[in-house]
Design a protein around this motif. Structure first.
Motif, PDB file in Angstrom:
ATOM      1  N   GLY A   1      33.665  35.216  43.692  1.00 31.64           N
ATOM      2  CA  GLY A   1      33.073  33.928  43.305  1.00 31.64           C
ATOM      3  C   GLY A   1      32.052  34.171  42.215  1.00 31.64           C
ATOM      4  O   GLY A   1      31.383  35.206  42.191  1.00 31.64           O
ATOM      5  N   ALA A   2      31.949  33.228  41.255  1.00 30.86           N
ATOM      6  CA  ALA A   2      31.054  33.483  40.103  1.00 30.86           C
ATOM      7  C   ALA A   2      30.531  32.177  39.531  1.00 30.86           C
ATOM      8  O   ALA A   2      31.132  31.117  39.726  1.00 30.86           O
ATOM      9  CB  ALA A   2      31.847  34.234  39.019  1.00 30.86           C
ATOM     10  N   PHE A   3      29.412  32.297  38.785  1.00 28.90           N
ATOM     11  CA  PHE A   3      28.961  31.168  37.978  1.00 28.90           C
ATOM     12  C   PHE A   3      29.437  31.427  36.551  1.00 28.90           C
ATOM     13  O   PHE A   3      29.080  32.449  35.947  1.00 28.90           O
ATOM     14  CB  PHE A   3      27.424  31.029  38.008  1.00 28.90           C
ATOM     15  N   ILE A   4      30.256  30.533  36.017  1.00 29.92           N
ATOM     16  CA  ILE A   4      30.851  30.737  34.689  1.00 29.92           C
ATOM     17  C   ILE A   4      30.293  29.701  33.720  1.00 29.92           C
ATOM     18  O   ILE A   4      30.372  28.492  33.975  1.00 29.92           O
ATOM     19  CB  ILE A   4      32.385  30.562  34.743  1.00 29.92           C
ATOM     20  N   ASP A   5      29.705  30.193  32.607  1.00 31.18           N
ATOM     21  CA  ASP A   5      29.296  29.286  31.534  1.00 31.18           C
ATOM     22  C   ASP A   5      30.228  29.540  30.346  1.00 31.18           C
ATOM     23  O   ASP A   5      30.135  30.569  29.671  1.00 31.18           O
ATOM     24  CB  ASP A   5      27.843  29.559  31.126  1.00 31.18           C
TER      25      ASP A   5
ATOM     26  N   SER B   1      32.704  29.340  43.381  1.00 31.51           N
ATOM     27  CA  SER B   1      32.399  29.469  41.937  1.00 31.51           C
ATOM     28  C   SER B   1      31.993  28.113  41.383  1.00 31.51           C
ATOM     29  O   SER B   1      32.330  27.069  41.939  1.00 31.51           O
ATOM     30  CB  SER B   1      33.645  29.941  41.162  1.00 31.51           C
ATOM     31  N   THR B   2      31.264  28.180  40.273  1.00 36.02           N
ATOM     32  CA  THR B   2      31.007  26.987  39.460  1.00 36.02           C
ATOM     33  C   THR B   2      31.439  27.307  38.042  1.00 36.02           C
ATOM     34  O   THR B   2      31.113  28.375  37.514  1.00 36.02           O
ATOM     35  CB  THR B   2      29.507  26.623  39.473  1.00 36.02           C
ATOM     36  N   VAL B   3      32.221  26.398  37.448  1.00 37.11           N
ATOM     37  CA  VAL B   3      32.616  26.561  36.046  1.00 37.11           C
ATOM     38  C   VAL B   3      31.941  25.448  35.252  1.00 37.11           C
ATOM     39  O   VAL B   3      32.101  24.267  35.575  1.00 37.11           O
ATOM     40  CB  VAL B   3      34.149  26.475  35.868  1.00 37.11           C
TER      41      VAL B   3
ATOM     42  N   PHE C   1      33.330  37.632  37.191  1.00 38.46           N
ATOM     43  CA  PHE C   1      34.348  37.692  38.259  1.00 38.46           C
ATOM     44  C   PHE C   1      34.469  39.095  38.854  1.00 38.46           C
ATOM     45  O   PHE C   1      35.223  39.301  39.804  1.00 38.46           O
ATOM     46  CB  PHE C   1      35.711  37.255  37.696  1.00 38.46           C
ATOM     47  N   GLY C   2      33.755  40.088  38.238  1.00 44.16           N
ATOM     48  CA  GLY C   2      33.716  41.417  38.865  1.00 44.16           C
ATOM     49  C   GLY C   2      34.293  42.539  38.051  1.00 44.16           C
ATOM     50  O   GLY C   2      34.313  43.690  38.490  1.00 44.16           O
ATOM     51  N   ALA C   3      34.786  42.273  36.844  1.00 41.97           N
ATOM     52  CA  ALA C   3      35.318  43.371  36.015  1.00 41.97           C
ATOM     53  C   ALA C   3      34.162  44.176  35.452  1.00 41.97           C
ATOM     54  O   ALA C   3      33.083  43.634  35.193  1.00 41.97           O
ATOM     55  CB  ALA C   3      36.155  42.798  34.874  1.00 41.97           C
TER      56      ALA C   3
ATOM     57  N   VAL D   1      41.312  30.971  37.673  1.00 42.89           N
ATOM     58  CA  VAL D   1      40.946  32.240  38.324  1.00 42.89           C
ATOM     59  C   VAL D   1      40.007  31.977  39.494  1.00 42.89           C
ATOM     60  O   VAL D   1      40.180  32.516  40.598  1.00 42.89           O
ATOM     61  CB  VAL D   1      40.289  33.200  37.303  1.00 42.89           C
ATOM     62  N   ALA D   2      39.048  31.081  39.304  1.00 42.28           N
ATOM     63  CA  ALA D   2      38.100  30.752  40.391  1.00 42.28           C
ATOM     64  C   ALA D   2      38.848  30.172  41.594  1.00 42.28           C
ATOM     65  O   ALA D   2      38.464  30.407  42.751  1.00 42.28           O
ATOM     66  CB  ALA D   2      37.074  29.758  39.887  1.00 42.28           C
ATOM     67  N   SER D   3      39.946  29.453  41.334  1.00 49.51           N
ATOM     68  CA  SER D   3      40.707  28.813  42.431  1.00 49.51           C
ATOM     69  C   SER D   3      41.347  29.841  43.355  1.00 49.51           C
ATOM     70  O   SER D   3      41.574  29.560  44.537  1.00 49.51           O
ATOM     71  CB  SER D   3      41.808  27.904  41.863  1.00 49.51           C
TER      72      SER D   3
END
Ligand SMILES: O=C(O)C1=C[C@@H](OP(=O)(O)O)[C@@H](O)[C@H](O)C1
Ligand SMILES: C=C(OP(=O)(O)O)C(=O)O
Length: 402
Positions: free
Chosen positions: A76-80, A102-104, A59-61, A94-96
């Motif tokens: 925006g991020a791809f989260i696994d 993003s994809t979770v 997410f950018g941290a 958080v993606a919302s």
């Protein structure tokens, strides 16, 4: 990695509780959303918390040791999330509000676990989410509504996820019918530590926007400590250090639960000690502390008489924990009756055997505790899942069984 467990005469000694998984997740996500740098000290390092650490990075941290520098706004991020339900639920929220698409997603079992009520509540607030279960595709945006009602009767994590983004954007979160309510107190306590400004009426939260970077030290984990406290109550005497008796963690309930079975439990300034007693069956609703169910079912198997242990959300965890414990305790020769939301257990003299973990860390650790006192040797073919929450479990076990 499998284990062979030979019964031991007794279990005595002391170990230190690892850091709390629940607090570590919350501190990382709040550090991502805070204004300014944070430090998360003594975080739990396990499969689940690494999934969260990778999520906040995506997410950018930027993470340098204990320091976390947040982005201007989560991108925006791809989260696994692998198999971490807490990571996935909070990451979806958080993606919302994030600044892009993003994809979770998650592992096989996590893709079967419920997200519906959280998706519904986020959509009601204006979120654009495709799907009902993982993988979920999200177009982040400025949520147009601020008052959100959420039904948390299958998971309190739905509420936690909304409270965490609520501290970033400002939100009224009205929580209905929650299970695992103490986890909401853990979330509220962590929000306060990060300077969140909110008032509450019961489980209705009215949160102003904005949290500030802070230095947060993660306390010890009662959920992980519960396995060896139960071993002390069953087979000898075990002291677990690094436990705060004033903490609000759900699984602090292990103290009263073991006392109710008849064990001797002492609580000090920063430790809990459990000692073997004459154990008798109990009736207990575990809906506020569901993660204790597997190990309490083991204690019930050794206790005199009948026990009934229930919790509404047990079938939605890393395994169907009602079924998993019914299968394993039956293999120990213990009479169990499966209920829709729990087990009826007739205590006896469990015998060793071959047990299944269903790739669930709490089933694995509970069955190791069960095997320590069984009549005869036991085999647990796969125990790798313990690294989800307690990578040092077997090292600590060796300290206690000599
Ligand atoms: O908020 C949390 O950290 C957790 C909440 C609980 O889940 P449910 O609220 O789904 O019962 C618990 O089982 C899980 O291990 C961690
Ligand atoms: C259910 C658990 O965690 P999660 O929901 O985060 O996967 C657990 O740790 O037992």
């Amino acid at each position: 990695m499998g284990v062979i467990i030979r019964p031991v005469g007794e279990v005595t000694g002391e170990v230190e509780a690892p850091p709390s998984k629940s607090y570590t997740h919350r501190a990382y996500f709040l550090a991502l959303l805070a204004e300014g740098r944070s430090k998360v000290k003594r975080p739990l390092v396990s499969d689940d918390t690494l999934a969260t650490l990778n999520a906040i990075r995506a997410f950018g941290a930027s993470v340098e040791g204990e320091s976390i520098i947040p982005p201007e706004w989560p991108k925006g991020a791809f989260i696994d999330a692998h198999e971490s339900g807490t990571t996935a639920r909070i990451a979806l929220a958080v993606a919302s509000i994030g600044g892009g698409e993003s994809t979770v997603n998650g592992g096989r079992r996590l893709r079967e676990r419920p997200f519906g009520e959280l998706v519904r509540a986020l959509r009601k607030a204006g979120a654009e989410i495709e799907g009902e279960r993982l993988p979920l595709r999200v177009i982040g945006r400025n949520l147009r509504r601020r008052d959100v009602e959420v039904d948390a009767s299958t998971s309190s994590q739905f509420a936690t996820a909304l409270l965490i983004i609520g501290a970033k954007v400002g939100m009224e979160v009205l929580i209905k019918r929650s299970v695992s309510r103490p986890y909401i107190e853990v979330t509220a306590r962590t929000l306060k530590a990060f300077g969140a400004d909110f008032r509450r009426e019961g489980f209705d939260f009215y949160i102003e926007p904005g949290i500030t970077g802070t230095s947060f030290t993660v306390p010890g984990d009662y959920s992980s400590a519960s396995f060896f406290l139960a071993a002390g109550a069953l087979y000898g005497r075990v002291k677990i250090r690094n436990l705060d008796p004033k903490d609000v963690q759900a699984d602090r309930a292990i103290i009263d639960a073991l006392r109710e079975f008849g064990a001797e439990v002492r609580v000090g300034r920063n430790y809990v000690e459990a000692e073997k007693g004459e154990l008798r069956g109990v009736e207990m609703d575990c809906s506020d502390f569901p993660d204790l169910f597997p190990v309490l079912a083991v204690v019930a198997s050794y206790a005199e008489g009948r026990s009934v242990l229930r919790a509404r959300q047990l079938r939605f965890k890393e395994s169907d924990r009602v079924r998993a414990m019914a299968v394993n305790l039956s293999r120990m020769g213990i009479r169990v009756r499966e209920l829709p939301d729990g087990l009826e257990i007739e205590g006896g003299r469990p015998k060793g055997g071959q047990f299944e973990t269903f790739n669930d860390h709490r089933i694995a650790m509970a069955m190791v505790v069960a095997a320590l006192g069984a009549r005869g040797e036991s085999v647990i073919p796969e125990t790798g899942s313990v690294s989800k929450s307690y990578p040092g479990f077997f090292n600590d076990l060796r300290r206690l069984v000599g």
